[in-house]
Design an enzyme around this catalytic site. Sequence first.
Site, short mmCIF file in Angstrom:
data_model
loop_
_atom_site.label_atom_id
_atom_site.label_comp_id
_atom_site.label_asym_id
_atom_site.label_seq_id
_atom_site.Cartn_x
_atom_site.Cartn_y
_atom_site.Cartn_z
N TYR A 128 41.80 42.95 52.66
CA TYR A 128 40.84 43.89 51.90
C TYR A 128 40.13 43.08 50.90
O TYR A 128 40.92 42.29 49.97
CB TYR A 128 41.35 45.05 51.54
CG TYR A 128 40.22 46.11 50.82
CD1 TYR A 128 39.05 46.28 51.80
CD2 TYR A 128 40.10 46.28 49.58
CE1 TYR A 128 38.04 47.17 51.26
CE2 TYR A 128 39.14 46.85 49.07
CZ TYR A 128 37.97 47.58 49.83
OH TYR A 128 37.07 48.49 49.24
N ASP A 221 41.60 35.60 47.08
CA ASP A 221 41.32 36.62 46.55
C ASP A 221 42.38 37.44 45.81
O ASP A 221 43.31 37.79 46.23
CB ASP A 221 40.77 37.73 47.56
CG ASP A 221 40.46 39.26 47.05
OD1 ASP A 221 40.56 39.47 45.74
OD2 ASP A 221 39.95 39.93 47.84
N LYS A 249 40.41 44.06 38.93
CA LYS A 249 41.44 44.72 38.33
C LYS A 249 42.13 44.52 36.96
O LYS A 249 41.55 44.80 36.01
CB LYS A 249 42.52 44.83 39.34
CG LYS A 249 41.76 45.51 40.83
CD LYS A 249 42.74 45.95 41.77
CE LYS A 249 41.90 46.65 42.95
NZ LYS A 249 41.99 46.33 44.28
C1 LIG Z 1 40.47 46.25 44.99
C2 LIG Z 1 40.39 45.03 45.74
C3 LIG Z 1 39.04 44.46 46.16
C4 LIG Z 1 37.93 45.23 45.74
O1 LIG Z 1 37.65 45.42 44.20
P1 LIG Z 1 36.94 46.89 43.71
O2 LIG Z 1 36.87 46.50 42.26
O3 LIG Z 1 37.69 47.74 44.16
O4 LIG Z 1 35.47 46.46 44.45
C5 LIG Z 1 39.12 43.21 46.53
N1 LIG Z 1 39.94 42.27 46.87
C6 LIG Z 1 41.24 42.92 46.79
C7 LIG Z 1 42.26 42.07 47.10
C8 LIG Z 1 41.50 44.02 46.18
O5 LIG Z 1 42.60 44.60 46.17
#
Ligand SMILES: *Cc1c(COP(=O)(O)O)cnc(C)c1O
Length: 409
Positions: A128, A221, A249
């Site tokens: 994701y 990511d 995060k």
């Molecule tokens: C949570 C998440 C996102 C998206 O971040 P948001 O602040 O919710 O838009 C992107 N990549 C990873 C791996 C995530 O866990």
Amino acid sequence: MPGGVNSPVRAMGSIGRDPIFVERGLGAELTDVDGRSYVDYVCSWGPLIAGHAHPEVVAAVTAAAARGTSYGAPTEGEVALAEQVRARMPSAEMLRMTSSGTEAAMSAVRLARAATGRDAVVKFAGAYHGHVDGLLADAGSGLATHGIPASPGVTSAQAADTTVVAWNDRDGVDRALSERPPAAILCEPYPANMGLVPPAEGFLAFLRERSQASGSLLVFDEVISGFRVARGGAQEREGVLPDLTILGKVIGGGLPAAAYAGRRDLMELVAPAGQVYQAGTLSGNPLAVAAGLATLALLDSKAYERLARTTRALAEGLAAVAREVGASVQVPWLPGLLTVFFSQGPVTDYAAARACDTAAYGAFCRAMLEHGVYPPPSQFEAWFPSLAHGEEHLERTLTAARPAFGASL
Ligand SMILES: *Cc1c(COP(=O)(O)O)cnc(C)c1O
């Protein structure tokens, strides 16, 4: 609000109950509007590595708010935060802040396309990267939870530019690269949005080598793994350096902040240094920067040792209770995150994650909530123990786990 929530997984639909409405959080605990308290392992889905309402984070945010909540002009705090990121992640030579991980991922992909002159992107099934149009195919997280393979509303052109490969599938990567050389190979180095599925030995180094050979960028990511699994994230633990890194995060300490970062020659393509346009009214917001700085300041080597100890005790404890009760689970873990997969065998890709017994997970999760423990209400999300989780919380968790694993049988 659609489904009663402002983000899908909160609805708890996949475990067959209504959402918890939260009244407050403190340390490792949440209290709901009915006055019930829980040991919280969602922790806002990753940002709260120091737990809820950490006094130093609250003090930093409060002091920042008293000086004004947003200026739309640079501040010293942003420079300090950029320096902190660079000190922790040597691959992050320059960075640009955004307000969400989604925005950061979208911007990193735009930059990779601009830098390479290519349109395609390779991503992995079950990974994701936020709700970016082109990245929603087989996207894990809330889509996996709600059984959505790819979102309606994404144009066929956007979908056609994404090649999805199975995680840990070297041949699949090679096929994708030769069929249509991409701008980027985009991965969560420690995928945690199909549940936690660490890479097979050598897989990240393989991606590094192949991306170089094919003229594409390697984009990590690290929205979850950054500052969580180690000071310098997955790239430090694995010794594999990406061209670009997406952060989120933990970097915002529970307030909206994210960033993309990487090689200077790439980042200098971003406006106004270069031509790749990307902007944000609240980017580098002073409250979020204050929360991020206060959170990073807590993350010394002792903190990572503690987080690793806590996570190991939780993972091994849960696996032991499951064994005693007779529930078949796998509990992969890394410092600061774990998943309880209801699976007979190890989970190495999205297909294996999806084959887990989600009904058993739902029963387990509902029973945990009944016993005052709040695991992620989805088989496809990670648990996030924090620095605020202590022995007492682990004890309460393992005590609740006995009847909860029983309920899953
Ligand atoms: C949570 C998440 C996102 C998206 O971040 P948001 O602040 O919710 O838009 C992107 N990549 C990873 C791996 C995530 O866990």
